[in-house]
Design a protein around this motif. Structure first.
Motif, PDB file in Angstrom:
ATOM      1  N   SER A  25      36.837 107.142  52.514  1.00 36.81           N
ATOM      2  CA  SER A  25      38.126 106.884  51.857  1.00 36.81           C
ATOM      3  C   SER A  25      38.440 105.391  51.878  1.00 36.81           C
ATOM      4  N   ALA A  26      38.034 104.684  52.953  1.00 36.70           N
ATOM      5  CA  ALA A  26      38.300 103.245  53.041  1.00 36.70           C
ATOM      6  C   ALA A  26      37.570 102.502  51.928  1.00 36.70           C
ATOM      7  N   TYR A  29      38.804 103.230  48.341  1.00 34.37           N
ATOM      8  CA  TYR A  29      40.030 102.438  48.118  1.00 34.37           C
ATOM      9  C   TYR A  29      39.670 100.982  47.828  1.00 34.37           C
ATOM     10  N   ASN A  63      50.299  99.839  46.169  1.00 28.53           N
ATOM     11  CA  ASN A  63      50.422 100.167  47.582  1.00 28.53           C
ATOM     12  C   ASN A  63      50.116  98.948  48.456  1.00 28.53           C
ATOM     13  N   ARG A  64      49.022  98.228  48.122  1.00 23.54           N
ATOM     14  CA  ARG A  64      48.662  97.021  48.891  1.00 23.54           C
ATOM     15  C   ARG A  64      49.787  95.982  48.809  1.00 23.54           C
ATOM     16  N   GLY A  86      44.733 103.096  60.086  1.00 24.65           N
ATOM     17  CA  GLY A  86      44.229 103.412  58.751  1.00 24.65           C
ATOM     18  C   GLY A  86      44.253 102.137  57.921  1.00 24.65           C
ATOM     19  N   GLY A  88      41.859 100.160  56.769  1.00 24.76           N
ATOM     20  CA  GLY A  88      40.938  99.995  55.650  1.00 24.76           C
ATOM     21  C   GLY A  88      40.115  98.725  55.727  1.00 24.76           C
ATOM     22  N   ASP A 112      40.870 101.931  62.404  1.00 21.11           N
ATOM     23  CA  ASP A 112      40.403 102.760  61.293  1.00 21.11           C
ATOM     24  C   ASP A 112      39.308 103.685  61.792  1.00 21.11           C
ATOM     25  N   ASP A 137      40.479 107.392  65.707  1.00 15.60           N
ATOM     26  CA  ASP A 137      41.014 108.424  64.823  1.00 15.60           C
ATOM     27  C   ASP A 137      42.498 108.607  65.148  1.00 15.60           C
ATOM     28  N   MET A 138      43.344 108.483  64.132  1.00 23.98           N
ATOM     29  CA  MET A 138      44.791 108.627  64.324  1.00 23.98           C
ATOM     30  C   MET A 138      45.151 109.949  64.995  1.00 23.98           C
ATOM     31  N   VAL A 165      50.041 103.206  56.467  1.00 23.15           N
ATOM     32  CA  VAL A 165      50.188 102.956  55.035  1.00 23.15           C
ATOM     33  C   VAL A 165      49.034 103.599  54.254  1.00 23.15           C
ATOM     34  N   ALA A 166      49.395 104.507  53.372  1.00 23.48           N
ATOM     35  CA  ALA A 166      48.434 105.230  52.518  1.00 23.48           C
ATOM     36  C   ALA A 166      47.338 105.881  53.338  1.00 23.48           C
TER      37      ALA A 166
HETATM   38  C1  LIG Z   1      43.723 104.309  51.284  1.00 18.06           C
HETATM   39  S1  LIG Z   1      43.164 103.458  52.703  1.00 18.06           S
HETATM   40  C2  LIG Z   1      44.600 102.497  53.119  1.00 18.06           C
HETATM   41  C3  LIG Z   1      44.275 101.134  53.687  1.00 18.06           C
HETATM   42  C4  LIG Z   1      45.480 100.283  54.041  1.00 18.06           C
HETATM   43  N1  LIG Z   1      46.340 100.960  55.013  1.00 18.06           N
HETATM   44  C5  LIG Z   1      46.289  99.942  52.816  1.00 18.06           C
HETATM   45  O1  LIG Z   1      47.272 100.662  52.563  1.00 18.06           O
HETATM   46  O2  LIG Z   1      45.981  99.003  52.105  1.00 18.06           O
HETATM   47  C6  LIG Z   1      43.248 104.768  53.932  1.00 18.06           C
HETATM   48  C7  LIG Z   1      42.568 104.401  55.235  1.00 18.06           C
HETATM   49  O3  LIG Z   1      42.865 105.380  56.231  1.00 18.06           O
HETATM   50  C8  LIG Z   1      41.717 105.554  57.028  1.00 18.06           C
HETATM   51  N2  LIG Z   1      41.838 106.845  57.718  1.00 18.06           N
HETATM   52  C9  LIG Z   1      41.839 108.085  57.176  1.00 18.06           C
HETATM   53  N3  LIG Z   1      41.995 109.021  58.132  1.00 18.06           N
HETATM   54  C10 LIG Z   1      42.108 108.351  59.308  1.00 18.06           C
HETATM   55  C11 LIG Z   1      42.295 108.758  60.661  1.00 18.06           C
HETATM   56  N4  LIG Z   1      42.390 110.049  60.993  1.00 18.06           N
HETATM   57  N5  LIG Z   1      42.383 107.804  61.613  1.00 18.06           N
HETATM   58  C12 LIG Z   1      42.272 106.489  61.299  1.00 18.06           C
HETATM   59  N6  LIG Z   1      42.073 106.042  60.034  1.00 18.06           N
HETATM   60  C13 LIG Z   1      42.004 106.957  59.045  1.00 18.06           C
HETATM   61  C14 LIG Z   1      40.579 105.492  56.034  1.00 18.06           C
HETATM   62  O4  LIG Z   1      39.330 105.233  56.642  1.00 18.06           O
HETATM   63  C15 LIG Z   1      41.048 104.370  55.124  1.00 18.06           C
HETATM   64  O5  LIG Z   1      40.580 103.119  55.568  1.00 18.06           O
END
Ligand SMILES: C[S@@+](CC[C@H](N)C(=O)[O-])C[C@H]1O[C@@H](n2cnc3c(N)ncnc32)[C@H](O)[C@@H]1O
Length: 275
Positions: A25-26, A29, A63-64, A86, A88, A112, A137-138, A165-166
């Motif tokens: 997902s990172a 994005y 979003n960014r 998260g 990214g 992340d 992991d969150m 965020v996102a």
């Molecule tokens: C859409 S990106 C958002 C990046 C940044 N926060 C932004 O808004 O520009 C989502 C991020 O959440 C991370 N992510 C998803 N599930 C996660 C989890 N359980 N724990 C930590 N990171 C997670 C993904 O790897 C990805 O980098």
């Protein structure tokens, strides 16, 4: 052996877990943002996502931009340390750049789940003693809060900007709500919670089956919007600052975006002083 700590270690990838074969997902994005920290599998997934949700690239950019404005808002209110979960891929305009340009000794911990995002982040941050990235992991907030890097960089007595965020729409309900509550509980009074999130019941929902199938092939197990009330639950007792929960481009002063076809909302809440 299964690692339930939520904290991973770089360098553990083998042929079966080679990140270049499986979209993340990172990196999807990053591809949507036009970045270059992604593999062919991620670009292919981004193409499918754009076919399902034509405004996905625009939403990612909006979003960014919201993230940047929210960080500036917190800096203007005296926040000097950030926990960005998260986070990214750290492309231009990331949290430490905005924060340290304004306040050189601002501290930032990026977290992340994606080892590639974390490796890129730490590469960029190698000469920056006041910022680091942690793979975690969150869903396991304790592992984040107890991480030596988090404990070293973030002062638990000073306000913290918690950025989600996102990313919460990638975490299932049974993990997302308790984990957010635990993270909020660790914040001192005067801290802020920043959330942006995919909203349910939007035109993007028409593509939910395609999006769910797409993200099932990645490193996250869910990708779904929530209702406004559900998203507000992530703030707990935090008091939303005006204008509350709004379309991401409407959070001041993001300009005149067109809400039709977008699906991301955002808000910032302040943790009140203990009564
Ligand atoms: C859409 S990106 C958002 C990046 C940044 N926060 C932004 O808004 O520009 C989502 C991020 O959440 C991370 N992510 C998803 N599930 C996660 C989890 N359980 N724990 C930590 N990171 C997670 C993904 O790897 C990805 O980098």
């Amino acid at each position: 052996m299964t690692d339930h700590s939520g904290v991973g270690f770089l360098g553990m990838a083998n042929a079966d877990t080679d990140p270049s074969h499986r979209p993340s997902s990172a990196r999807i994005y990053d591809a949507l943002l036009g970045g270059n920290h992604n593999f062919a599998a991620d670009r292919e997934a981004a193409k499918h996502l754009l076919a399902a949700i034509p405004r996905a690239g625009e939403m990612a950019r909006a979003n960014r931009a919201f993230l940047n404005r929210a960080v500036q808002f917190l800096l203007d209110r005296g926040v000097r340390q950030f926990l960005d979960i998260g986070s990214g891929i750290p492309t231009v305009g990331n949290v430490h750049e905005i924060a340290q340009r304004c306040v050189p000794d601002a501290r930032v911990v990026y977290v992340d789940i994606d080892p590639v995002a974390v490796a890129h982040s730490n590469d960029i941050l190698k000469d920056n003693p006041l910022a680091l990235a942690v793979q975690a992991d969150m869903r396991f907030p304790e592992a984040i809060l107890e991480h030596p890097g988090v404990r070293e960089l973030l002062d638990p007595a000073e306000p913290i900007g918690l950025l989600l965020v996102a990313m919460l729409h990638f975490v299932p309900d049974e993990d997302a709500f308790p984990a957010a509550e635990r993270l909020r509980a660790a914040l001192p009074p005067g801290s802020y919670v920043v959330v942006s999130h995919g909203l349910s019941d939007t035109p993007a929902d028409a593509a939910i089956d395609a999006v769910t199938a797409l993200y099932r092939r990645t490193d996250v197990s869910a990708a779904h919007g929530r209702s406004r009330d559900e998203i507000l639950r992530f703030f707990g007792d935090a008091v939303l600052v005006p204008p509350g929960l709004v379309w991401v481009h409407e959070w001041p002063d993001g300009g005149d975006g067109d809400p039709h076809g977008t699906a991301v909302v955002a808000a910032v809440g302040r943790i009140p002083a203990a009564s």
